[in-house]
Design a protein around this motif. Structure first.
Motif, PDB file in Angstrom:
ATOM      1  N   THR A  76       4.923 -70.639  27.414  1.00 18.96           N
ATOM      2  CA  THR A  76       6.265 -70.079  27.306  1.00 18.96           C
ATOM      3  C   THR A  76       7.185 -71.119  26.681  1.00 18.96           C
ATOM      4  O   THR A  76       7.087 -72.299  26.978  1.00 18.96           O
ATOM      5  N   THR A  77       8.091 -70.659  25.840  1.00 20.66           N
ATOM      6  CA  THR A  77       9.097 -71.564  25.292  1.00 20.66           C
ATOM      7  C   THR A  77      10.107 -71.846  26.393  1.00 20.66           C
ATOM      8  O   THR A  77      10.777 -70.929  26.876  1.00 20.66           O
ATOM      9  N   ILE A  78      10.185 -73.092  26.796  1.00 22.41           N
ATOM     10  CA  ILE A  78      11.090 -73.482  27.868  1.00 22.41           C
ATOM     11  C   ILE A  78      12.400 -73.943  27.233  1.00 22.41           C
ATOM     12  O   ILE A  78      12.429 -74.890  26.456  1.00 22.41           O
ATOM     13  N   GLU A  79      13.454 -73.224  27.568  1.00 28.44           N
ATOM     14  CA  GLU A  79      14.779 -73.521  27.013  1.00 28.44           C
ATOM     15  C   GLU A  79      15.380 -74.745  27.698  1.00 28.44           C
ATOM     16  O   GLU A  79      15.001 -75.084  28.819  1.00 28.44           O
ATOM     17  N   PRO A  80      16.346 -75.413  27.037  1.00 34.07           N
ATOM     18  CA  PRO A  80      16.993 -76.583  27.648  1.00 34.07           C
ATOM     19  C   PRO A  80      17.748 -76.211  28.928  1.00 34.07           C
ATOM     20  O   PRO A  80      18.142 -75.054  29.117  1.00 34.07           O
ATOM     21  N   LEU A  81      17.973 -77.192  29.770  1.00 34.52           N
ATOM     22  CA  LEU A  81      18.780 -76.990  30.969  1.00 34.52           C
ATOM     23  C   LEU A  81      20.213 -76.651  30.553  1.00 34.52           C
ATOM     24  O   LEU A  81      20.822 -75.729  31.085  1.00 34.52           O
TER      25      LEU A  81
ATOM     26  N   SER B  84       7.355 -73.793  39.902  1.00 31.31           N
ATOM     27  CA  SER B  84       6.072 -73.112  39.726  1.00 31.31           C
ATOM     28  C   SER B  84       5.253 -73.077  41.007  1.00 31.31           C
ATOM     29  O   SER B  84       4.149 -72.544  41.009  1.00 31.31           O
ATOM     30  N   ASN B  85       5.769 -73.609  42.078  1.00 26.88           N
ATOM     31  CA  ASN B  85       5.059 -73.636  43.353  1.00 26.88           C
ATOM     32  C   ASN B  85       5.038 -72.222  43.944  1.00 26.88           C
ATOM     33  O   ASN B  85       6.085 -71.675  44.283  1.00 26.88           O
TER      34      ASN B  85
ATOM     35  N   ILE C 293      -0.884 -69.942  37.626  1.00 23.83           N
ATOM     36  CA  ILE C 293       0.463 -70.387  37.974  1.00 23.83           C
ATOM     37  C   ILE C 293       1.028 -71.321  36.907  1.00 23.83           C
ATOM     38  O   ILE C 293       2.190 -71.218  36.528  1.00 23.83           O
ATOM     39  N   ILE C 294       0.223 -72.233  36.391  1.00 23.43           N
ATOM     40  CA  ILE C 294       0.694 -73.242  35.445  1.00 23.43           C
ATOM     41  C   ILE C 294       0.701 -72.735  33.999  1.00 23.43           C
ATOM     42  O   ILE C 294       1.462 -73.223  33.174  1.00 23.43           O
ATOM     43  N   ALA C 295      -0.084 -71.732  33.657  1.00 26.33           N
ATOM     44  CA  ALA C 295      -0.190 -71.249  32.275  1.00 26.33           C
ATOM     45  C   ALA C 295       1.158 -70.910  31.641  1.00 26.33           C
ATOM     46  O   ALA C 295       1.398 -71.281  30.486  1.00 26.33           O
ATOM     47  N   PRO C 296       2.073 -70.233  32.342  1.00 25.85           N
ATOM     48  CA  PRO C 296       3.365 -69.953  31.702  1.00 25.85           C
ATOM     49  C   PRO C 296       4.115 -71.210  31.272  1.00 25.85           C
ATOM     50  O   PRO C 296       4.862 -71.183  30.302  1.00 25.85           O
TER      51      PRO C 296
ATOM     52  N   HIS D 207      16.038 -71.104  35.246  1.00 26.26           N
ATOM     53  CA  HIS D 207      14.634 -70.724  35.205  1.00 26.26           C
ATOM     54  C   HIS D 207      14.081 -71.126  33.849  1.00 26.26           C
ATOM     55  O   HIS D 207      14.776 -71.773  33.058  1.00 26.26           O
ATOM     56  N   LEU D 208      12.841 -70.779  33.562  1.00 25.44           N
ATOM     57  CA  LEU D 208      12.183 -71.264  32.344  1.00 25.44           C
ATOM     58  C   LEU D 208      12.920 -70.909  31.062  1.00 25.44           C
ATOM     59  O   LEU D 208      12.993 -71.709  30.145  1.00 25.44           O
ATOM     60  N   THR D 209      13.471 -69.705  30.969  1.00 30.16           N
ATOM     61  CA  THR D 209      13.960 -69.225  29.677  1.00 30.16           C
ATOM     62  C   THR D 209      15.470 -69.056  29.584  1.00 30.16           C
ATOM     63  O   THR D 209      15.958 -68.375  28.691  1.00 30.16           O
TER      64      THR D 209
END
Length: 142
Positions: free
Chosen positions: A29-34, A85-86, A22-25, A118-120
């Protein structure tokens, strides 16, 4: 080692394996700005950004003084990334539970935009002066 200890060991190994999946991404993963604000005008501008998250999940109101050509990026808060991520929450994994309300005000103009972060993905606000007329633009990159 009795049966209870063996069962507990298997449960703990399974739990840590699931947490890693669950936490690996979040780690790889490149997390883009809000969001990002870009001032494409040759003059400085004030801008106020207000973001309200679904069901009160997040709130931010920030004032910026952007010089000509300046770009400001605001990272997604780590507490939101962990919340998204929950695996037991409603909705998709790594997404907010619902739409966020993005509102930007600059030079007596305002624009409202709705998006599910979301993350990306990232929301991009652009301050543009075309032919002497100031304009606000919002796009989303995924």
């Amino acid at each position: 080692m009795n049966l209870f200890n063996k069962i507990m060991a298997v449960v703990l190994i399974f739990f840590f394996f699931m947490m890693f999946l669950i936490i690996a991404p979040l780690a790889f993963t490149t997390i883009e700005p809000l969001y990002t604000i870009k001032n494409y005008d040759e003059h400085p501008h004030n801008a106020t950004v207000r973001i309200t998250g679904y069901n009160g999940e997040y709130f931010e109101e920030t004032n910026y003084q952007l010089n000509s050509g300046q770009t400001v990026s605001v990272e997604k808060p780590k507490k939101l990334l962990l919340k998204w991520s929950n695996p037991f929450k409603d909705g998709y994994l790594y997404f907010a539970s619902g739409d966020y309300h993005y509102h930007i005000v600059s030079e007596n103009m305002s624009v409202i935009y709705y998006s599910t972060p979301h993350l990306t993905n990232t929301v991009i606000f652009e301050l543009i002066n075309e032919s002497g007329e100031f304009n606000l633009s919002i796009t989303e990159m995924t």
